[in-house]
Scaffold this motif. Structure first.
Motif, short mmCIF file in Angstrom:
data_model
loop_
_atom_site.label_atom_id
_atom_site.label_comp_id
_atom_site.label_asym_id
_atom_site.label_seq_id
_atom_site.Cartn_x
_atom_site.Cartn_y
_atom_site.Cartn_z
N VAL A 249 0.86 -1.18 0.00
CA VAL A 249 0.00 0.00 0.00
C VAL A 249 0.90 1.23 0.00
O VAL A 249 1.87 1.30 0.75
N GLY A 250 0.61 2.17 -0.88
CA GLY A 250 1.45 3.35 -0.97
C GLY A 250 0.70 4.52 -1.59
O GLY A 250 -0.29 4.32 -2.31
N THR A 251 1.19 5.72 -1.31
CA THR A 251 0.61 6.92 -1.89
C THR A 251 1.71 7.77 -2.50
O THR A 251 2.87 7.73 -2.06
N ALA A 252 1.34 8.54 -3.50
CA ALA A 252 2.30 9.45 -4.12
C ALA A 252 2.79 10.46 -3.09
O ALA A 252 2.02 10.90 -2.23
N PRO A 253 4.06 10.85 -3.14
CA PRO A 253 4.59 11.80 -2.15
C PRO A 253 3.76 13.07 -2.01
O PRO A 253 3.54 13.55 -0.90
N ALA A 254 3.25 13.61 -3.12
CA ALA A 254 2.46 14.84 -3.06
C ALA A 254 1.12 14.64 -2.37
O ALA A 254 0.49 15.61 -1.94
N ALA A 255 0.66 13.38 -2.27
CA ALA A 255 -0.65 13.11 -1.67
C ALA A 255 -0.53 12.58 -0.24
O ALA A 255 -1.55 12.27 0.38
N GLN A 256 0.67 12.49 0.27
CA GLN A 256 0.85 11.96 1.62
C GLN A 256 0.44 12.99 2.67
O GLN A 256 0.41 14.18 2.41
N GLY A 257 0.09 12.49 3.85
CA GLY A 257 -0.35 13.36 4.93
C GLY A 257 -1.83 13.66 4.91
O GLY A 257 -2.30 14.48 5.71
N ARG A 258 -2.58 13.02 4.02
CA ARG A 258 -4.02 13.27 3.92
C ARG A 258 -4.85 12.07 4.37
O ARG A 258 -6.06 12.04 4.17
N GLY A 259 -4.21 11.07 4.95
CA GLY A 259 -4.93 9.90 5.42
C GLY A 259 -5.27 8.89 4.34
O GLY A 259 -6.03 7.95 4.59
N LEU A 260 -4.69 9.05 3.15
CA LEU A 260 -5.01 8.13 2.06
C LEU A 260 -4.47 6.73 2.33
O LEU A 260 -5.11 5.73 1.97
N GLY A 261 -3.31 6.63 2.99
CA GLY A 261 -2.76 5.32 3.29
C GLY A 261 -3.67 4.52 4.20
O GLY A 261 -3.90 3.32 3.99
N THR A 262 -4.22 5.18 5.22
CA THR A 262 -5.16 4.52 6.12
C THR A 262 -6.41 4.09 5.36
O THR A 262 -6.91 2.96 5.53
N ALA A 263 -6.95 4.98 4.53
CA ALA A 263 -8.17 4.66 3.78
C ALA A 263 -7.93 3.53 2.79
O ALA A 263 -8.79 2.65 2.62
N LEU A 264 -6.78 3.53 2.13
CA LEU A 264 -6.48 2.46 1.17
C LEU A 264 -6.32 1.12 1.88
O LEU A 264 -6.78 0.08 1.38
N THR A 265 -5.65 1.13 3.04
CA THR A 265 -5.52 -0.11 3.80
C THR A 265 -6.90 -0.63 4.20
O THR A 265 -7.17 -1.84 4.10
N ALA A 266 -7.78 0.26 4.65
CA ALA A 266 -9.14 -0.15 5.01
C ALA A 266 -9.88 -0.72 3.80
O ALA A 266 -10.63 -1.70 3.92
N ALA A 267 -9.66 -0.13 2.62
CA ALA A 267 -10.29 -0.65 1.40
C ALA A 267 -9.76 -2.04 1.08
O ALA A 267 -10.52 -2.93 0.65
N GLY A 268 -8.46 -2.25 1.28
CA GLY A 268 -7.89 -3.57 1.06
C GLY A 268 -8.46 -4.60 2.02
O GLY A 268 -8.77 -5.73 1.63
N LEU A 269 -8.60 -4.22 3.28
CA LEU A 269 -9.19 -5.14 4.26
C LEU A 269 -10.63 -5.48 3.90
O LEU A 269 -11.06 -6.64 4.04
N ALA A 270 -11.39 -4.49 3.43
CA ALA A 270 -12.77 -4.74 3.03
C ALA A 270 -12.83 -5.74 1.88
O ALA A 270 -13.70 -6.63 1.85
N HIS A 271 -11.90 -5.60 0.93
CA HIS A 271 -11.87 -6.55 -0.19
C HIS A 271 -11.54 -7.95 0.31
O HIS A 271 -12.19 -8.93 -0.10
N LEU A 272 -10.56 -8.07 1.21
CA LEU A 272 -10.17 -9.39 1.72
C LEU A 272 -11.33 -10.04 2.48
O LEU A 272 -11.55 -11.25 2.37
N ALA A 273 -12.05 -9.25 3.25
CA ALA A 273 -13.22 -9.79 3.95
C ALA A 273 -14.28 -10.25 2.96
O ALA A 273 -14.92 -11.29 3.15
#
Length: 312
Positions: A249-273
């Motif tokens: 899971v990763g975000t572009a440097p310019a988009a970091q600090g906006r909580g996207l990493g947390t949201a993407l991880t949650a999206a990945g967990l939702a898919h796995l479930a």
């Protein structure tokens, strides 16, 4: 026992690759943890200047030990395994000395002024036997890779992605170059993840576990790729006890600090479930404080540790 003869150094034939996989499977059943990580298993067929393969055999020709040294990074990274039936006979020490000699060699590019690289040896599972082996040879822990896990239950966090962003599945072929560029930027400086190439992506896409539906890309309102979460579900797991991995899971440097990493991880967990996994797992460097805080908030807890050893 006597040391195995011969010790073979060089590319592996298909039969030799199968023998190494069988050796790794036997060791995993005995130790409770896989002795070789994904990268060396994918590179069993590699025949290039950056990769060294060493096979130790018994006098009867059975594969008793295997070593792979990867010299493509800033350090020479080694992984080795000895069959449980042939341990405590000097094979591990022999393979380690071979790795140390290989790491000290100059680069094989022919440049006369290049020196060898420092050696780092991976030990998976932080087993007591591995700690003793390392300590007896003057090696100390230089890096920890934590294995984290959490149940995929009703308490899963909801993905809080921006409303004007689009989360969509990866398109093999069409998205290859863009994702590799994003990954390199997101993991700049990471000793493994940041060096993935399009060829490495293709190697993984050819594996039985690869599923584009579980490889999600995030686009901003302009259509630019700003993040991704890649999940992995190994086939053949027991129903009801299936692990699903947040593979990357990763975000572009310019988009970091906006909580996207947390949201993407949650999206990945939702898919796995959604595909029936019972537990979500991932790996993170022990010194990556920011990522560990994110995973703590998402309910992950340590379930294992891999250690990279280096000379004291």
């Amino acid at each position: 026992m006597r040391l195995p003869v011969p010790v073979e150094i060089g590319p592996l034939s298909p039969a030799a690759q199968d023998a190494v996989r069988a050796l790794a499977d036997d060791a995993a059943r005995h130790d409770g943890v896989a002795p070789l990580s994904e990268q060396p298993l994918l590179h069993l067929g590699a025949d290039d200047a950056a990769t060294t393969h060493v096979v130790a055999r018994t006098s009867a020709g059975a594969t008793a030990g295997y070593l792979q040294v990867d010299r493509s990074g800033d350090v020479a990274s080694a992984e080795l395994v000895v069959h449980p039936e042939h341990r405590r006979g000097g094979i591990g020490s022999l393979l380690l000395r071979t790795a140390q000699r290989d790491a000290r060699l100059p680069e094989r590019s022919g440049a006369p002024d290049q020196r060898g690289k420092p050696l780092r040896l991976w030990a998976h599972g932080d087993l007591e036997a591995a700690r003793g082996f390392a300590a007896a040879r003057g090696l100390t822990a230089a890096r920890e890779l934590l294995f984290l896990a959490r149940p995929l239950d009703a308490d899963l966090p909801a993905p809080a992605l921006p409303a004007d962003h689009v989360l969509r599945p990866f398109r093999p072929g069409a998205d290859d170059d863009a994702w590799v560029a994003l990954n390199a930027a997101a993991f700049a400086g990471h000793p493994e993840q940041g060096r993935l190439t399009v060829a490495d992506l293709h190697d993984r896409a050819a594996e039985p576990w690869f599923d584009p539906a579980g490889f999600l890309l995030l686009e901003d309102p302009d259509g630019a790729l700003v993040g991704s979460v890649w999940t992995k579900v190994e086939p053949g797991q027991e129903a009801g006890r299936v692990d699903g991995e947040i593979y990357a899971v990763g975000t572009a440097p310019a988009a970091q600090g906006r909580g996207l990493g947390t949201a993407l991880t949650a999206a990945g967990l939702a898919h796995l479930a959604a595909v029936g996994c019972a537990r979500g797992v991932l790996y993170v460097d022990g010194d990556n404080t920011a990522a560990r805080r994110t995973y703590d908030r998402l309910g992950f807890a340590r379930a294992g540790t891999d250690v990279q050893y280096a000379p004291a």
